[in-house]
Design an enzyme around this catalytic site. Structure first.
Site: not given
Length: 494
Positions: A30, A34, A38, A63, A65, A68, A444
């Site tokens: 694709t 992601c 996702c 690129r 998604c 998501c 402490d």
């Protein structure tokens, strides 16, 4: 982790949100990348390629998604649990150092050559500092496109792009949409009647985090120790002023089960990246609570505390120098007295701000502003006045640095050399200002009392030896120990 293909595939197939930000999944068929969680149907393992950063995915031609939104993942916990050059570089890039000072400025802060830094980042993250900063600019641009009505040209420069053309090309390349298409798509999905655009200079966003998340101690601590005029708890939110490069800002942070609501009122939107980074650091939002709690719960003494309220965070700071000054003011005095001392300094030396929405009046003064204070006007023992003025002078002249680029052990050594600095002050600063997840203030009083109640040694040396099994998460163990006490710092304010 991204090199462990089998483990990454399992995380993607189970949609495991714990690994969001640890690695990114690029899908060969694709051309998108992601986050592991996702919601889409997972691709076949043969079509998955794993990268350590969004920038590496983008450099490889993938690129983001649209479903998501991997650029909104929590940051990798790696950069807040390590003190090596790569981790310090990533903390500086998150603060916008490359945009303000360029790669040479980043390298100079770290004490390396430009080539050395580029080589180390490429080896570990698959992208150099310019690509990492570009990915961050793209995320800032998307946020401004979606949450403001600013003209695109204003957004381009606010996000740090050198030109509108570069802004347009980057947004289109990363999100497969033009800036205008991205805004139209966002508004078409908005709820009817959700309200108009924020006021100029105001941005509302959700800060992602990893669950589990118990907000009580981090917000309780910030509210209980809030400096009047600089910080406040109002209407279910923690609010404070921010000293930013282009003018003062105000952050309003509201806890939710799976995120933090964040509203930023900024003088200049160019400070958005830095303001967001500081808010995330303040609330320790890039922590990996599963890894922390697994280690601490292995100790029978801590296991019930972890089971009762898992996912505690370490309250940190938006300004390391401010916290160091406040740590000195808090030496051997009550929380109320420390707040009073700090408020007096803020009123006398801090820059005034306007806050129409509440009671914030000043920025906390910088070391340069405090360099002119008259120690005789401080209502504290002379030895502590000397400690404070010496610290302020060292911070002002740069002989002591506490920024994201600092090596934690070296910073400890420099602090210990100052008069009036003992193990408690140094470890508290290491934990909350430097961000060392293994800082451990064994002296402490609250930590020692809690340890004794749990049947652990109360003497600092013996307790430190006993706490060796909690490494590298002893700062988180401190939060669980403190939580055994009935103190306002452990309670989410009403």
């Amino acid at each position: 982790m991204y090199t462990d293909t089998e483990r990454c595939v399992r995380a993607v197939q189970s949609k495991d949100a714990r690994f969001d930000g640890w690695f990114f999944t690029a899908v060969l068929t694709t051309g998108i990348y992601c986050r592991p969680s996702c919601p889409a149907v997972p691709p076949k393992p043969a079509n998955m390629v794993f990268h350590p950063s969004a920038a590496a995915c983008q450099q490889a031609g993938f690129r983001a998604c649209k479903r998501c939104r991997p650029d909104t993942s929590p940051g990798s916990p790696e950069w807040n649990q390590r003190a090596d050059a790569v981790a310090r570089a990533m903390r500086l890039i998150a603060d916008g150092t490359v945009d303000r000072e360029g790669v040479p400025g980043l390298a100079a802060r770290l004490g390396y050559s430009t080539r050395q830094i580029e080589r180390q980042l490429l080896a570990e993250l698959g992208a150099g500092p310019l690509a990492l900063a570009r990915a961050q600019r793209a995320q800032t641009a998307r946020l401004l496109i979606e949450t403001t009505a600013l003209p695109m040209a204003d957004i381009a420069f606010a996000a740090g792009f050198s030109s509108v053309r570069t802004f347009n090309d980057t947004v289109r390349e990363v999100y497969a949409l033009s800036p205008t298409e991205l805004r139209t798509r966002t508004r078409s999905r908005a709820r009817p009647g959700a309200g108009g655009d924020p006021a100029p200079g105001a941005v509302s966003l959700r800060l992602p985090l990893r669950t589990p998340f118990t907000p009580d101690n981090v917000f309780g601590h910030l509210a209980a120790t809030a400096v009047p005029g600089v910080e406040e708890w109002r209407d279910g939110a923690y609010r404070r002023t921010l000293d930013l490069p282009h003018g003062p800002g105000i952050a309003t942070l509201t806890p939710a089960p799976d995120h933090i609501g964040c509203r930023l009122a900024l003088t200049d939107l160019r400070d958005l990246t830095l303001a967001t980074s500081r808010c995330r650091r303040l609330l320790d939002l890039d922590a990996d609570p599963v890894a922390v709690d697994e280690r601490l719960a292995a100790d029978p003494a801590l296991a019930p505390l972890v089971a009762k309220a898992p996912g505690r965070r370490v309250p940190r700071t938006v300004d390391a120098a401010e916290f160091a000054v406040r740590a000195v003011l808090g030496q051997q005095v009550s929380t109320a007295a420390a707040r009073t001392h700090a408020a007096r300094l803020a009123t006398a030396y801090g820059t005034p701000v306007e806050d129409p929405a509440g009671g914030l009046t000043h920025l906390f003064p910088s070391p340069a502003q405090l360099a002119g204070l008259d120690p005789e006007q401080l209502a504290m023992p002379r030895s502590r006045r000397t400690t404070l003025t010496t610290l302020v002078a060292a911070l002002a002249d740069g002989s002591i640095g506490l920024g994201p680029e600092e090596d934690w052990d070296e910073a400890r050594a420099r602090l210990l050399a100052l008069p009036g600095f003992g193990p408690w002050t140094v470890e508290i600063i290491a934990m909350r200002a430097l961000g060392d997840p293994d800082a451990f203030p064994a002296t402490d009083l609250g930590v020692r009392r809690a340890a004794e109640r749990l049947g652990l040694p109360g003497a600092p040396g013996a307790l430190t030896a006993r706490a060796a099994d909690w490494r590298p998460w002893r700062a988180y163990a401190v939060q669980y120990l403190w939580a055994t006490d009935d103190h306002p710092i452990n309670l989410l304010p009403a």
